[in-house]
Design an enzyme around this catalytic site. Structure first.
Site, PDB file in Angstrom:
ATOM      1  N   HIS A 175       1.442   3.931  -2.896  1.00 64.14           N
ATOM      2  CA  HIS A 175       1.843   5.936  -2.858  1.00 64.14           C
ATOM      3  C   HIS A 175       2.469   6.290  -3.760  1.00 64.14           C
ATOM      4  O   HIS A 175       2.260   7.111  -4.076  1.00 64.14           O
ATOM      5  CB  HIS A 175       1.259   6.237  -1.295  1.00 64.14           C
ATOM      6  N   GLU A 232      -6.279   6.554  -1.581  1.00 59.85           N
ATOM      7  CA  GLU A 232      -6.153   4.969   0.176  1.00 59.85           C
ATOM      8  C   GLU A 232      -6.899   3.906  -1.356  1.00 59.85           C
ATOM      9  O   GLU A 232      -6.254   2.952  -0.937  1.00 59.85           O
ATOM     10  CB  GLU A 232      -6.800   5.437   1.064  1.00 59.85           C
ATOM     11  N   HIS A 272       1.094  -1.474   0.379  1.00 58.84           N
ATOM     12  CA  HIS A 272       0.055   0.277   0.546  1.00 58.84           C
ATOM     13  C   HIS A 272       1.004   1.115  -0.222  1.00 58.84           C
ATOM     14  O   HIS A 272       0.528   2.473  -0.484  1.00 58.84           O
ATOM     15  CB  HIS A 272      -0.974  -0.311   0.540  1.00 58.84           C
ATOM     16  N   GLU A 273       1.670   1.590   0.787  1.00 55.69           N
ATOM     17  CA  GLU A 273       2.864   2.623   0.866  1.00 55.69           C
ATOM     18  C   GLU A 273       3.644   2.899  -0.235  1.00 55.69           C
ATOM     19  O   GLU A 273       3.456   3.729  -0.601  1.00 55.69           O
ATOM     20  CB  GLU A 273       3.401   2.919   2.006  1.00 55.69           C
TER      21      GLU A 273
END
Length: 268
Positions: free
Chosen positions: A138, A195, A134-135
């Site tokens: 980003h 997100e 997820h990070e």
């Protein structure tokens, strides 16, 4: 003044478009990597100086190992899909910081921090891969730069309104409502979309790295089980736990199919 503002706004809308390689969609980004990455790297270094970085432990080593695997998987996907050199300015770094906050974050250019407080939710290497994917996503999708760009556009809108509205009564109404309306109606949905996008991209690259994408929904079930008050989704920068669980469950089969294109058919 009106003409100047209009010219600036039109100019920014034309020059600030960049394609997200994972979605194929144009994104609103006023800041080139050459401008935002050095600022992010300097801020990251200062954060590490001001906080307790955990080193020499199995958990710290796992954060680095998983991060490297996820970044490598992302590069494999980008190279295979016509984006060689996309990551040339990225300088990946993964640090574990002593802090009981249940969180992790990534700065533009690939500077990632995990707080020790999120490790019990992660539980194991695969759980760390869920968060790491997820990070990293980003960073890959330039979400930090896009949010800065959106914030600047929001400020331009406020200035434009104050220049254009001459009636004092209507100007007061505008100033009282603009912040709330632009935040709830534009900025918060914009952040939630990032997100959600990072969840989907992260699921895909964690699978390519050999981690079981089914575990992503399980992690968010554990996050939900922590309890605690959360604002309604429409007032939050993040989707609700239930939304994320449902999305991740629905997307996991497609992530496995994508991983299979790279010869990955078994997962941790």
């Amino acid at each position: 003044m009106k003409k100047v503002l209009l010219t600036i706004t039109v100019f920014l809308s034309v020059v600030a478009c960049k394609t997200n390689p994972f979605t194929g969609k144009s994104t609103f980004n006023m800041f080139p990597n050459s401008q935002i990455f050095p600022m992010a790297f300097a801020e990251y270094d200062q954060f590490l100086t001001d906080n307790k970085v955990v080193t020499g432990t199995s958990e710290a080593q796992m954060i680095t190992n998983v991060g490297q695997k996820i970044a490598s998987a992302a590069e494999r996907w980008l190279n295979a899909n016509g984006y060689p050199g996309y990551l040339k300015d990225y300088k990946w770094e993964y640090n574990l910081v002593q802090d009981e906050t249940v969180n992790a974050w990534c700065m533009p250019g690939g500077k990632i921090v995990f707080y020790t407080g999120i490790l019990p939710i992660c539980q194991d290497e695969t759980g760390i891969a869920v968060v790491m994917g997820h990070e990293v996503a980003h960073a890959l999708a330039d979400h930090g730069a896009q949010r800065m760009s959106a914030g600047m556009a929001q400020q331009i809108g406020a200035v434009a309104g104050n220049v254009a509205i001459k009636n004092e009564q209507w100007l007061n109404v505008f100033n009282q409502s603009y912040g709330v309306v632009s935040s709830v109606g534009v900025m918060l949905p914009f952040n939630r979309s990032h997100e959600t996008e990072a969840d989907r991209i992260g699921l895909q690259i964690m699978a390519i790295a050999g981690y079981n994408p089914d575990e992503a929904a399980e992690l968010w079930k554990r996050m939900k089980a922590r309890g605690g008050q959360a604002p309604p989704e429409f007032l939050s920068t993040h989707p609700s736990n239930d939304t994320r669980i449902n999305n991740l469950t629905a997307w996991a089969p497609a992530a496995k199919q994508e991983a299979a294109k790279f010869g990955v058919t078994t997962f941790k």
